[in-house]
Design a protein around this motif. Sequence first.
Motif, mmCIF file in Angstrom:
data_model
loop_
_atom_site.group_PDB
_atom_site.id
_atom_site.type_symbol
_atom_site.label_atom_id
_atom_site.label_comp_id
_atom_site.label_asym_id
_atom_site.label_seq_id
_atom_site.Cartn_x
_atom_site.Cartn_y
_atom_site.Cartn_z
ATOM 1 N N ASP A 18 0.838 -1.210 0.000
ATOM 2 C CA ASP A 18 0.000 0.000 0.000
ATOM 3 C C ASP A 18 0.866 1.251 0.000
ATOM 4 O O ASP A 18 0.580 2.209 -0.733
ATOM 5 C CB ASP A 18 -0.919 0.032 1.221
ATOM 6 N N GLU A 21 2.254 1.737 -3.401
ATOM 7 C CA GLU A 21 1.207 2.072 -4.370
ATOM 8 C C GLU A 21 0.738 3.519 -4.224
ATOM 9 O O GLU A 21 0.406 4.156 -5.205
ATOM 10 C CB GLU A 21 0.005 1.133 -4.188
ATOM 11 N N ARG A 81 3.408 -8.229 -4.728
ATOM 12 C CA ARG A 81 2.158 -7.772 -5.351
ATOM 13 C C ARG A 81 1.207 -8.947 -5.588
ATOM 14 O O ARG A 81 0.000 -8.811 -5.438
ATOM 15 C CB ARG A 81 2.460 -7.035 -6.640
ATOM 16 N N ARG A 86 -2.475 -7.691 -5.636
ATOM 17 C CA ARG A 86 -2.368 -6.531 -6.518
ATOM 18 C C ARG A 86 -2.096 -6.945 -7.965
ATOM 19 O O ARG A 86 -2.452 -6.249 -8.888
ATOM 20 C CB ARG A 86 -1.261 -5.589 -6.092
#
Length: 147
Positions: A18, A21, A81, A86
Motif C-alpha cells: 500500500d 502504491e 504484489r 495486486r
Amino acid sequence: MHDTWTTRDLPVLQAVVDAFEHNRRRQLPDVPDLVTATGFAVDVVLKALDALDGEYLSLHQHGLADDPANVWVEKIYPQARRATGRWPSPEHHAEALLQALRDLAEDAPDAETRGKAKKVRAALGDGGQKFLVEPISSVGAKMITGG
C-alpha cells in the motif's frame, strides 16, 4: 505451530505494498510508518520484515540497528504484489480463460463458435485450471525476461 503469515507477515506486507502504491513523494516506508499502518508493535513489524526480506521485499538499514527509524523497505518484488492480490497469479489467468470459454460456449452468436468453445472446454476437463497454470506461467516468465 503458530501461523505468522496471516496474523503478522501478510498484514505488514499489505501495508508495505500500500505504501509503495500510494507513495507520491517517493518516500520509502520505514518501520514507524508500518507500525502506524498496521497498529503492530515495533518488534512485531521488525520480525515480519525480517521474514519477508529477500522473497517479497528488500530491506535497507542505515545507522544504528536498534533504531527502528533506520530500517526501511527499499524495494518490493513482484511476489509481494501477487501475495497481496495486486497482481494476478497464473491461477487467476487460467480461471479467467476457463470462464471466458464457458461464457463463449453459452453466449456465442453462432452455433459453430459455441460448439468449438464447448469442445475446447471439454478437452481441458474438470482440471482445466491446473492444466493451464504451467503454460500461462511460462508465457508470463518469457514476457518478463524478454525470452
